[in-house]
Design a protein around this motif. Structure first.
Motif, PDB file in Angstrom:
ATOM      1  N   HIS A 269     -45.123 -11.474  -2.486  1.00  0.00           N
ATOM      2  CA  HIS A 269     -43.976 -10.826  -3.136  1.00  0.00           C
ATOM      3  C   HIS A 269     -42.754 -11.655  -2.735  1.00  0.00           C
ATOM      4  CE1 HIS A 269     -40.800  -7.989  -4.114  1.00  0.00           C
ATOM      5  NE2 HIS A 269     -41.667  -7.167  -4.675  1.00  0.00           N
ATOM      6  N   PRO A 270     -41.877 -11.987  -3.686  1.00  0.00           N
ATOM      7  CA  PRO A 270     -40.752 -12.860  -3.324  1.00  0.00           C
ATOM      8  C   PRO A 270     -39.732 -12.201  -2.403  1.00  0.00           C
ATOM      9  CG  PRO A 270     -40.534 -12.079  -5.589  1.00  0.00           C
ATOM     10  CD  PRO A 270     -41.902 -11.663  -5.123  1.00  0.00           C
ATOM     11  N   GLY A 271     -39.712 -10.856  -2.369  1.00  0.00           N
ATOM     12  CA  GLY A 271     -38.701 -10.153  -1.614  1.00  0.00           C
ATOM     13  C   GLY A 271     -37.360 -10.244  -2.331  1.00  0.00           C
ATOM     14  N   PRO A 272     -36.445  -9.319  -2.067  1.00  0.00           N
ATOM     15  CA  PRO A 272     -36.665  -8.126  -1.262  1.00  0.00           C
ATOM     16  C   PRO A 272     -37.601  -7.152  -1.986  1.00  0.00           C
ATOM     17  CG  PRO A 272     -34.492  -8.060  -2.300  1.00  0.00           C
ATOM     18  CD  PRO A 272     -35.073  -9.396  -2.636  1.00  0.00           C
TER      19      PRO A 272
ATOM     20  N   GLU B 153     -24.413 -14.543  -6.676  1.00  0.00           N
ATOM     21  CA  GLU B 153     -25.215 -13.311  -6.538  1.00  0.00           C
ATOM     22  C   GLU B 153     -25.635 -13.216  -5.080  1.00  0.00           C
ATOM     23  OE1 GLU B 153     -28.694 -13.511  -9.021  1.00  0.00           O
ATOM     24  OE2 GLU B 153     -27.678 -12.557 -10.691  1.00  0.00           O
ATOM     25  N   ASN B 154     -25.958 -12.009  -4.654  1.00  0.00           N
ATOM     26  CA  ASN B 154     -26.353 -11.796  -3.261  1.00  0.00           C
ATOM     27  C   ASN B 154     -27.702 -12.429  -2.948  1.00  0.00           C
ATOM     28  OD1 ASN B 154     -24.031 -10.371  -2.912  1.00  0.00           O
ATOM     29  ND2 ASN B 154     -24.982  -8.361  -3.185  1.00  0.00           N
ATOM     30  N   SER B 155     -27.902 -12.709  -1.682  1.00  0.00           N
ATOM     31  CA  SER B 155     -29.162 -13.304  -1.235  1.00  0.00           C
ATOM     32  C   SER B 155     -29.264 -13.172   0.274  1.00  0.00           C
ATOM     33  CB  SER B 155     -29.192 -14.794  -1.602  1.00  0.00           C
ATOM     34  OG  SER B 155     -30.222 -15.476  -0.922  1.00  0.00           O
ATOM     35  N   THR B 156     -30.471 -12.979   0.764  1.00  0.00           N
ATOM     36  CA  THR B 156     -30.728 -13.097   2.204  1.00  0.00           C
ATOM     37  C   THR B 156     -31.570 -14.343   2.455  1.00  0.00           C
ATOM     38  OG1 THR B 156     -30.631 -10.711   2.521  1.00  0.00           O
ATOM     39  CG2 THR B 156     -31.779 -11.974   4.213  1.00  0.00           C
ATOM     40  N   ARG B 157     -32.765 -14.380   1.831  1.00  0.00           N
ATOM     41  CA  ARG B 157     -33.740 -15.431   2.134  1.00  0.00           C
ATOM     42  C   ARG B 157     -33.305 -16.811   1.671  1.00  0.00           C
ATOM     43  NH1 ARG B 157     -34.805 -11.121   0.733  1.00  0.00           N
ATOM     44  NH2 ARG B 157     -36.297  -9.730   1.673  1.00  0.00           N
ATOM     45  N   THR B 158     -32.968 -16.915   0.406  1.00  0.00           N
ATOM     46  CA  THR B 158     -32.723 -18.242  -0.178  1.00  0.00           C
ATOM     47  C   THR B 158     -31.516 -18.907   0.468  1.00  0.00           C
ATOM     48  OG1 THR B 158     -33.524 -17.262  -2.232  1.00  0.00           O
ATOM     49  CG2 THR B 158     -32.511 -19.435  -2.376  1.00  0.00           C
ATOM     50  N   ARG B 159     -30.462 -18.148   0.562  1.00  0.00           N
ATOM     51  CA  ARG B 159     -29.225 -18.741   1.075  1.00  0.00           C
ATOM     52  C   ARG B 159     -29.348 -19.142   2.545  1.00  0.00           C
ATOM     53  NH1 ARG B 159     -23.229 -16.446   0.119  1.00  0.00           N
ATOM     54  NH2 ARG B 159     -22.253 -17.542   1.807  1.00  0.00           N
TER      55      ARG B 159
ATOM     56  N   MET C 162     -26.999 -23.641  -5.726  1.00  0.00           N
ATOM     57  CA  MET C 162     -26.238 -22.643  -6.476  1.00  0.00           C
ATOM     58  C   MET C 162     -27.093 -21.517  -7.040  1.00  0.00           C
ATOM     59  SD  MET C 162     -24.251 -23.535  -9.864  1.00  0.00           S
ATOM     60  CE  MET C 162     -23.897 -22.221 -10.943  1.00  0.00           C
ATOM     61  N   ARG C 163     -26.604 -20.298  -6.881  1.00  0.00           N
ATOM     62  CA  ARG C 163     -27.228 -19.130  -7.530  1.00  0.00           C
ATOM     63  C   ARG C 163     -26.195 -18.495  -8.446  1.00  0.00           C
ATOM     64  NH1 ARG C 163     -30.714 -14.503  -4.547  1.00  0.00           N
ATOM     65  NH2 ARG C 163     -32.216 -16.211  -4.711  1.00  0.00           N
ATOM     66  N   HIS C 164     -26.648 -18.124  -9.636  1.00  0.00           N
ATOM     67  CA  HIS C 164     -25.717 -17.556 -10.627  1.00  0.00           C
ATOM     68  C   HIS C 164     -26.461 -16.559 -11.507  1.00  0.00           C
ATOM     69  CE1 HIS C 164     -22.482 -17.364 -13.580  1.00  0.00           C
ATOM     70  NE2 HIS C 164     -21.732 -18.110 -12.776  1.00  0.00           N
TER      71      HIS C 164
ATOM     72  N   GLU D  76     -34.978 -19.457 -13.956  1.00  0.00           N
ATOM     73  CA  GLU D  76     -35.884 -20.088 -12.973  1.00  0.00           C
ATOM     74  C   GLU D  76     -35.373 -19.911 -11.553  1.00  0.00           C
ATOM     75  OE1 GLU D  76     -38.506 -23.121 -13.028  1.00  0.00           O
ATOM     76  OE2 GLU D  76     -38.113 -23.863 -15.043  1.00  0.00           O
ATOM     77  N   HIS D  77     -36.292 -20.018 -10.624  1.00  0.00           N
ATOM     78  CA  HIS D  77     -35.994 -20.011  -9.186  1.00  0.00           C
ATOM     79  C   HIS D  77     -37.010 -20.993  -8.572  1.00  0.00           C
ATOM     80  CE1 HIS D  77     -34.913 -18.851  -5.240  1.00  0.00           C
ATOM     81  NE2 HIS D  77     -35.036 -17.551  -5.296  1.00  0.00           N
ATOM     82  N   PRO D  78     -36.765 -22.301  -8.791  1.00  0.00           N
ATOM     83  CA  PRO D  78     -37.823 -23.279  -8.501  1.00  0.00           C
ATOM     84  C   PRO D  78     -38.265 -23.327  -7.037  1.00  0.00           C
ATOM     85  CG  PRO D  78     -35.739 -24.373  -9.062  1.00  0.00           C
ATOM     86  CD  PRO D  78     -35.570 -22.932  -9.397  1.00  0.00           C
ATOM     87  N   THR D  79     -37.334 -23.201  -6.096  1.00  0.00           N
ATOM     88  CA  THR D  79     -37.781 -23.309  -4.696  1.00  0.00           C
ATOM     89  C   THR D  79     -38.590 -22.083  -4.274  1.00  0.00           C
ATOM     90  OG1 THR D  79     -35.645 -22.498  -3.851  1.00  0.00           O
ATOM     91  CG2 THR D  79     -35.958 -24.901  -3.953  1.00  0.00           C
ATOM     92  N   GLN D  80     -38.388 -20.936  -4.952  1.00  0.00           N
ATOM     93  CA  GLN D  80     -39.222 -19.763  -4.658  1.00  0.00           C
ATOM     94  C   GLN D  80     -40.671 -20.049  -5.087  1.00  0.00           C
ATOM     95  OE1 GLN D  80     -38.461 -16.617  -3.215  1.00  0.00           O
ATOM     96  NE2 GLN D  80     -40.685 -16.395  -3.235  1.00  0.00           N
ATOM     97  N   ALA D  81     -40.852 -20.609  -6.275  1.00  0.00           N
ATOM     98  CA  ALA D  81     -42.220 -20.907  -6.726  1.00  0.00           C
ATOM     99  C   ALA D  81     -42.858 -21.968  -5.837  1.00  0.00           C
ATOM    100  CB  ALA D  81     -42.196 -21.364  -8.181  1.00  0.00           C
TER     101      ALA D  81
HETATM  102  N1   CP Z   1     -36.668 -14.170  -2.995  1.00  0.00           N
HETATM  103  C1   CP Z   1     -35.340 -14.298  -3.021  1.00  0.00           C
HETATM  104  O1   CP Z   1     -34.757 -15.059  -3.786  1.00  0.00           O
HETATM  105  O2   CP Z   1     -34.715 -13.521  -2.064  1.00  0.00           O
HETATM  106  P1   CP Z   1     -33.151 -13.462  -1.823  1.00  0.00           P
HETATM  107  O3   CP Z   1     -32.541 -12.801  -3.016  1.00  0.00           O
HETATM  108  O4   CP Z   1     -32.995 -12.654  -0.558  1.00  0.00           O
HETATM  109  O5   CP Z   1     -32.644 -14.873  -1.679  1.00  0.00           O
END
Ligand code: CP
Length: 306
Positions: free
Chosen positions: A263-266, A55-61, A108-110, A136-141
């Motif tokens: 806010h987790p963003g985006p 899946e797409n990502s800016t911050r996490t990846r 990994m993101r899925h 879950e998105h553990p590193t975001q929390a």
């Molecule tokens: N918060 C978060 O997971 O952002 P991304 O989708 O940009 O990684």
């Protein structure tokens, strides 16, 4: 405590409070490296980290990649859309292929809940969940908790209001598990169509509306409306969503005086939070991104130094 029990980080549901504390304490140390003039440490020297995103990502990846490089690892990225996944390769075959290249950690993101858990059973390297479906998105929390700690000094006894699209939110689930374990009170509010069944069984309090949720809150966390996961209309229009379920200055006036906004963003500006709330002095949304690098440095270090 100086190490994590598991070699994977798949979710906070199964991580004890002492290990969450260890990650947060380590992240505070990592933030010193991140804030220094010389962002080059050797904690991950000789290690390899691959981000595998379906899946797409800016911050996490990007923050996992930067975290890996700041700590001296070899870092590489692969997107499912530009890989042999498009030729029909399975998740397990893809993971095993990446592992054979000397990889120590697959991040990994899925879109499927449980995908990182599945992969972790078929590879010997560590697997970090960078967001799995609605689970879950553990590193975001963890980065949210680090940001809150930076302002409040403790999580214990804080009132945290989580508002918006809870049904589709892996961020909400990880935060509920993590914040509750660390002693915070969590209150949620959401349109009924975006609320998971039996949410109160997780130990949160369900408010009747967003104003009640925010009442006296030390922390207000808006969630992104995950339009990409909504197969049918779950609210009438964006304008109505923002009016009845969003957080603007009037709603926020009911929070504690020194409340911070996350806010987790985006962010969908004007939908879940108004632009004035997003850009206000008590908004820590940009700081969350900074905390994210420190948390991911800590997680990668702890998982590879067992
Ligand atoms: N918060 C978060 O997971 O952002 P991304 O989708 O940009 O990684």
């Amino acid at each position: 405590m100086s190490s994590l029990t598991s070699k994977h980080l798949l979710g906070l549901r199964d991580v004890p409070a002492e290990e969450i504390q260890l990650i947060l304490d380590t992240a505070k140390e990592m933030r010193k490296i991140l804030d220094s003039d010389n962002k080059k440490a050797s904690h991950l020297q000789g290690k390899s980290v691959v981000t595998l995103f379906y899946e797409n990502s800016t911050r996490t990846r990007l923050s996992f990649e930067m975290a890996s490089k700041y700590l001296g690892a070899t870092a590489a990225n692969i997107s499912a859309s530009a890989s042999s996944v498009t030729k029909g390769e399975t998740l397990i075959d893809t993971g095993r292929t990446i592992e054979q290249m000397g990889t120590d950690v697959i991040v990994m993101r899925h879109s499927m809940s449980g995908a990182p858990h599945l992969l972790s059973q078929y590879v010997n390297c560590s697997v970090v969940n960078a967001g799995d479906g609605m689970n879950e998105h553990p590193t975001q929390a963890l980065l949210d908790m680090l940001t809150i700690l930076n302002h409040k000094g403790t999580l214990k006894g804080l009132k945290v209001a989580i508002t918006g699209d809870i049904l589709h939110s892996r961020v909400a689930r990880s935060n509920i598990w993590g914040l509750r374990k660390m002693g915070a009170e969590v209150v949620v509010s959401s349109p009924s169509t975006l609320l998971p069944a039996n949410i109160e069984q997780t130990g949160v309090r369900l408010a009747k509306d967003v104003t009640e949720a925010v009442q006296g809150a030390d922390v207000v966390m808006g969630l992104r409306l995950q339009l990409e996961r909504q197969k049918k209309a779950l609210f009438p229009t964006g304008r109505e969503y923002s009016k009845y379920f969003g957080v603007g200055p009037e709603v926020l006036s009911h929070a504690a005086k020194d409340c911070i906004v996350l806010h987790p963003g985006p962010v969908n500006r004007g939908l879940e939070l108004t632009t004035s709330v997003i850009d206000a002095d008590n908004s820590v949304i940009n700081e969350q991104v900074h905390s994210g690098v420190a948390v991911r440095m800590a997680v990668l270090h702890l998982l590879t130094s067992k």
